[in-house]
Design a protein around this motif. Structure first.
Motif, PDB file in Angstrom:
ATOM      1  N   SER A 122      25.808 135.959  83.771  1.00  0.00           N
ATOM      2  CA  SER A 122      24.994 136.890  84.174  1.00  0.00           C
ATOM      3  C   SER A 122      23.326 136.450  84.432  1.00  0.00           C
ATOM      4  CB  SER A 122      24.728 138.220  83.226  1.00  0.00           C
ATOM      5  OG  SER A 122      23.948 137.731  82.017  1.00  0.00           O
ATOM      6  N   MET A 123      23.266 135.095  83.891  1.00  0.00           N
ATOM      7  CA  MET A 123      21.956 134.472  84.050  1.00  0.00           C
ATOM      8  C   MET A 123      22.262 132.948  84.221  1.00  0.00           C
ATOM      9  SD  MET A 123      20.972 134.697  80.101  1.00  0.00           S
ATOM     10  CE  MET A 123      21.289 136.371  79.802  1.00  0.00           C
ATOM     11  N   PRO A 124      22.774 132.647  85.320  1.00  0.00           N
ATOM     12  CA  PRO A 124      22.957 131.258  85.631  1.00  0.00           C
ATOM     13  C   PRO A 124      21.785 130.352  86.142  1.00  0.00           C
ATOM     14  CG  PRO A 124      23.733 132.780  87.665  1.00  0.00           C
ATOM     15  CD  PRO A 124      23.148 133.515  86.448  1.00  0.00           C
ATOM     16  N   GLU A 125      20.835 130.763  86.488  1.00  0.00           N
ATOM     17  CA  GLU A 125      19.630 129.967  86.483  1.00  0.00           C
ATOM     18  C   GLU A 125      19.326 129.447  85.448  1.00  0.00           C
ATOM     19  OE1 GLU A 125      18.262 134.090  85.260  1.00  0.00           O
ATOM     20  OE2 GLU A 125      19.659 133.481  86.671  1.00  0.00           O
ATOM     21  N   MET A 126      19.389 129.981  84.124  1.00  0.00           N
ATOM     22  CA  MET A 126      19.035 129.453  82.932  1.00  0.00           C
ATOM     23  C   MET A 126      20.048 128.074  82.431  1.00  0.00           C
ATOM     24  SD  MET A 126      18.406 132.806  80.482  1.00  0.00           S
ATOM     25  CE  MET A 126      18.029 131.714  79.053  1.00  0.00           C
ATOM     26  N   GLY A 127      21.051 127.726  83.182  1.00  0.00           N
ATOM     27  CA  GLY A 127      21.943 126.697  82.804  1.00  0.00           C
ATOM     28  C   GLY A 127      21.040 125.566  82.680  1.00  0.00           C
ATOM     29  N   ALA A 128      20.381 124.969  83.482  1.00  0.00           N
ATOM     30  CA  ALA A 128      19.770 123.836  83.427  1.00  0.00           C
ATOM     31  C   ALA A 128      18.469 123.684  82.656  1.00  0.00           C
ATOM     32  CB  ALA A 128      19.661 123.139  85.056  1.00  0.00           C
ATOM     33  N   GLU A 129      17.928 124.724  82.045  1.00  0.00           N
ATOM     34  CA  GLU A 129      16.923 124.680  81.499  1.00  0.00           C
ATOM     35  C   GLU A 129      17.071 124.005  80.217  1.00  0.00           C
ATOM     36  OE1 GLU A 129      15.518 128.675  80.522  1.00  0.00           O
ATOM     37  OE2 GLU A 129      14.919 129.222  82.533  1.00  0.00           O
ATOM     38  N   LEU A 130      16.131 122.954  79.850  1.00  0.00           N
ATOM     39  CA  LEU A 130      16.127 121.961  78.460  1.00  0.00           C
ATOM     40  C   LEU A 130      16.312 122.985  77.428  1.00  0.00           C
ATOM     41  CD1 LEU A 130      15.953 119.206  77.509  1.00  0.00           C
ATOM     42  CD2 LEU A 130      13.534 119.315  77.223  1.00  0.00           C
ATOM     43  N   TYR A 131      15.664 123.782  76.893  1.00  0.00           N
ATOM     44  CA  TYR A 131      16.038 124.406  75.814  1.00  0.00           C
ATOM     45  C   TYR A 131      17.256 125.305  75.723  1.00  0.00           C
ATOM     46  CZ  TYR A 131      15.444 127.545  71.570  1.00  0.00           C
ATOM     47  OH  TYR A 131      15.744 128.278  70.389  1.00  0.00           O
ATOM     48  N   ASN A 132      17.504 125.894  76.961  1.00  0.00           N
ATOM     49  CA  ASN A 132      18.896 126.493  76.868  1.00  0.00           C
ATOM     50  C   ASN A 132      19.996 125.418  76.565  1.00  0.00           C
ATOM     51  OD1 ASN A 132      20.659 128.582  77.821  1.00  0.00           O
ATOM     52  ND2 ASN A 132      21.365 127.040  79.273  1.00  0.00           N
ATOM     53  N   LEU A 133      19.711 124.195  77.020  1.00  0.00           N
ATOM     54  CA  LEU A 133      20.892 123.171  76.739  1.00  0.00           C
ATOM     55  C   LEU A 133      20.931 122.812  75.379  1.00  0.00           C
ATOM     56  CD1 LEU A 133      20.722 121.117  79.884  1.00  0.00           C
ATOM     57  CD2 LEU A 133      22.586 122.600  79.442  1.00  0.00           C
TER      58      LEU A 133
END
Length: 274
Positions: free
Chosen positions: A142-153
């Motif tokens: 539901s929030m694919p734009e967050m996938g590449a964020e550093l903190y998210n990873l």
């Protein structure tokens, strides 16, 4: 006492389901201070390894707090609870390793400090794995734009990868019956989310829920999520035990024999009189 490599494959699992396995007592404090793979009592590489991990997670927690404090809502997310646990467990382990490096005789059998480290490390690994799976399976679509964020990873992928890797580096055993500690952590968060909802709390975007799958305005969904996470914790407790057994198998295959020291004096007496 049987060598670990001589035991039937099903015996270690069967032996786990005993009341004594709830205990956090261990007769050899050295296993909490050393690596499975080091030679000798003191090893500077192990000490550096522990502090590098602590610094890694410290950087993540501090950086996230600076960038995503959002009026204090940083503290309501399970992701941040879990990432803070990673920082805590790794820093605790680094302090323990440092004390042992300076004075190997410092810790006595049954040390409270080592019990805290044991339960916190186990809880952290299990919670990290649950956070990773729930995020990528239930929240990320539901929030694919967050996938590449550093903190998210950092908080949803590297947390599990590095904590699992650490399971293969430490020397202390894993006990399935210690499942009560990650269970307690998960239930605590579930209760917190309910209290937060009842008190009118919102996320940083003003929503009445912390996660949409934990929306208490839809109690069926929220309760289902809690029970689903409990089931995941059960599975991951078994996984972490599997990592431990695999570590011993690799260790034995490398030509070193691992003889497990019982955690409790009672179990020691049983072995000696058998």
């Amino acid at each position: 006492m049987l060598d670990e490599s001589q035991k039937p494959c099903c015996l270690p699992l069967k032996e786990e389901f005993q009341r004594s396995k709830f205990s956090l007592h261990h007769d050899d404090p050295r296993v909490f201070c050393r690596s499975q793979w080091q030679r000798g009592d003191r090893n500077i590489l192990w000490l550096l390894y522990r502090w590098i991990w602590a610094a890694f997670f410290a950087g993540g927690v501090i950086g996230s707090l600076v960038n995503s404090y959002n009026g204090g809502t940083w503290f309501i997310y399970l992701t941040d609870w879990g990432f803070t646990l990673c920082f805590y467990a790794c820093t605790y382990g680094a302090v323990v390793a440092t004390i042992y490096f300076i004075k190997p005789s410092y810790f006595a059998p049954g040390s409270v400090a080592l019990k805290i480290y044991w339960l916190s490390h186990y809880t952290t690994v299990v919670i990290a794995m649950m956070i990773t799976l729930v995020f990528w399976a239930a929240l990320y679509p539901s929030m694919p734009e967050m996938g590449a964020e550093l903190y998210n990873l950092w908080a949803h992928a590297f947390n599990s990868i590095f904590m699992i890797f650490d399971c293969f580096m430490v020397a202390f055993p894993t006990r399935i019956m210690h499942f009560v500690y990650p269970f307690a952590a998960g239930i605590t968060y579930g209760i917190f989310s309910l209290i937060y909802f009842w008190s009118g709390g919102t996320d940083f975007m003003g929503n009445r829920y912390i996660y949409f799958i934990l929306d208490w305005e839809r109690p069926g969904l929220a309760i289902g999520t809690v029970f689903g996470c409990v089931a995941l914790v059960s599975c991951f407790c078994l996984c972490v035990f599997g990592f431990y057994r695999l570590r011993l198998s690799i260790y034995n295959c490398c030509g070193r024999k691992q003889v497990e020291i019982p955690e409790t004096r009672a179990s020691t007496e049983t072995v000696q009189t058998a």
